[in-house]
Scaffold this motif. Structure first.
Motif, PDB file in Angstrom:
ATOM      1  N   ASN A  94       1.051  -1.047   0.055  1.00 36.40           N
ATOM      2  CA  ASN A  94      -0.032  -0.099  -0.024  1.00 36.40           C
ATOM      3  C   ASN A  94       0.954   1.362   0.157  1.00 36.40           C
ATOM      4  O   ASN A  94       2.073   1.198   0.286  1.00 36.40           O
ATOM      5  N   GLU A 182      -2.196   0.448  -5.697  1.00 38.13           N
ATOM      6  CA  GLU A 182      -3.382   1.437  -5.967  1.00 38.13           C
ATOM      7  C   GLU A 182      -2.864   2.632  -6.917  1.00 38.13           C
ATOM      8  O   GLU A 182      -3.820   3.408  -7.306  1.00 38.13           O
ATOM      9  N   PHE A 186      -2.318   7.336  -1.093  1.00 30.48           N
ATOM     10  CA  PHE A 186      -3.740   7.343  -0.648  1.00 30.48           C
ATOM     11  C   PHE A 186      -4.037   8.607   0.048  1.00 30.48           C
ATOM     12  O   PHE A 186      -3.187   9.263   0.794  1.00 30.48           O
ATOM     13  N   SER A 196     -14.232   4.155  -2.802  1.00 27.66           N
ATOM     14  CA  SER A 196     -13.248   2.735  -2.488  1.00 27.66           C
ATOM     15  C   SER A 196     -14.191   2.031  -1.553  1.00 27.66           C
ATOM     16  O   SER A 196     -14.705   2.531  -0.594  1.00 27.66           O
ATOM     17  N   PRO A 204      -7.512  -1.229  -5.925  1.00 26.12           N
ATOM     18  CA  PRO A 204      -6.250  -1.835  -6.526  1.00 26.12           C
ATOM     19  C   PRO A 204      -6.442  -1.871  -7.953  1.00 26.12           C
ATOM     20  O   PRO A 204      -7.482  -2.072  -8.500  1.00 26.12           O
ATOM     21  N   TRP A 284      -6.465  -7.338  -1.119  1.00 27.80           N
ATOM     22  CA  TRP A 284      -6.962  -6.172  -0.607  1.00 27.80           C
ATOM     23  C   TRP A 284      -7.701  -6.165   0.632  1.00 27.80           C
ATOM     24  O   TRP A 284      -7.589  -5.412   1.248  1.00 27.80           O
TER      25      TRP A 284
END
Length: 300
Positions: A94, A182, A186, A196, A204, A284
């Motif tokens: 991530n 991603e 984020f 999301s 993803p 995920w």
């Protein structure tokens, strides 16, 4: 440990050490890379690849040194047992901050082969660092918007071919290919815009990991699913340099290569694409749950 100093002074010192470290190692990298370019035979050129990697690992080790000198960070890590510095790995993580890259390098260098990232084409022109990434054969990708791809679908095949060529280079010497699924860092704004379904992650993208597995699936020893959590909030790069990253939690899960998907054509076969996406979404969901657990396990 210099963590007793005022935070701005720590930041200036850390930034200076970061810059001086780069300015020392990058000219050495470039000299070896240019020598490699002048050699007439591929066999001779390939002998310099391990030299370039050792230089890069020394550079990263010195970064880890100034981090230990200037930072008072609690490293809560688990899952690093049994890794092989001579094997090939696909690292899937991530992504929240530029700090993620230093965290990954600090924890994984010497445990697995040198991490190589797919970079945006524009980063080639970053002073000093762009040349270093070029010398180390980091692949530079042209990332197109969905609107551009709809208007010019041929761009998608060009991106895929560039990725394929990069992965073919990676297959020549033990390498760790890093994929931020991603596709971007984020933020809560991006999370809301995407709608999301995950609490702590963006959606993803399976295309990059699918192509890497398609080209190098027989080489990869395993997938390392890395989860990075900052319990005190995601630090900016400057906050990190100032020593304000008090704790980072990192978990590594070693996953088997999905052999039934390796030979499939993600780009053209909708059945393969659906299977890859479902496989990725399950990873995920597990990661999202793990992040929630790590955030709820108390401050350190």
């Amino acid at each position: 440990m210099l963590s007793f100093l005022p935070a701005p002074l720590i930041g200036l010192l850390a930034a200076s050490l970061l810059a001086l470290n780069a300015l020392f190692w990058v000219p050495i990298l470039l000299l070896v890379a240019l020598l490699k370019l002048t050699l007439p035979f591929k066999a001779l050129r390939s002998r310099l690849d391990p030299v370039l990697i050792r230089i890069a690992e020394a550079w990263i080790s010195f970064n880890s040194g100034w981090m230990r000198l200037t930072q008072k960070t609690h490293w809560d890590v688990d899952g690093f047992e049994g890794l092989d510095p001579r094997g090939w790995y696909l690292v899937n993580a991530n992504h929240q901050s530029w700090v993620d890259i230093l965290v990954l390098q600090h924890l994984l260098t010497h445990r697995i082969p040198l991490l190589k990232f797919f970079l945006k084409q524009q980063l080639l022109w970053v002073p000093v660092m762009g040349l270093a990434w070029w010398a180390l054969d980091f692949p530079f990708m042209r990332r197109h918007s969905e609107e551009a791809l709809r208007k010019h679908p041929e761009l998608r095949s060009k991106d895929q071919e560039a990725t394929r060529k990069a992965c073919q280079k990676f297959a020549l010497i033990p390498t760790s290919v890093v994929n931020f699924s991603e596709g971007t860092r984020f933020t809560r704004v991006k999370h809301q815009l995407q709608q999301s379904p995950y609490r702590h992650l963006l959606k993803p993208k399976a295309g990059g990991i699918a192509l890497a597995l398609n080209v190098m699936g027989e080489k990869f020893r395993a997938i390392l699913d890395v989860t990075i959590v900052y319990p005190d909030g995601t630090p900016s790069f400057w906050a990190f340099l100032c020593g304000r990253m008090h704790c980072v939690r990192v978990r590594v899960q070693t996953l088997p290569i999905p052999r039934h998907l390796v030979s499939g054509d993600y780009a053209t076969d909708p059945v393969v694409r659906e299977a890859f996406q479902q496989w990725m979404q399950q990873i995920w969901r597990n990661k999202d749950a793990q992040i929630g657990t790590l955030l709820g396990s108390g401050r350190s």
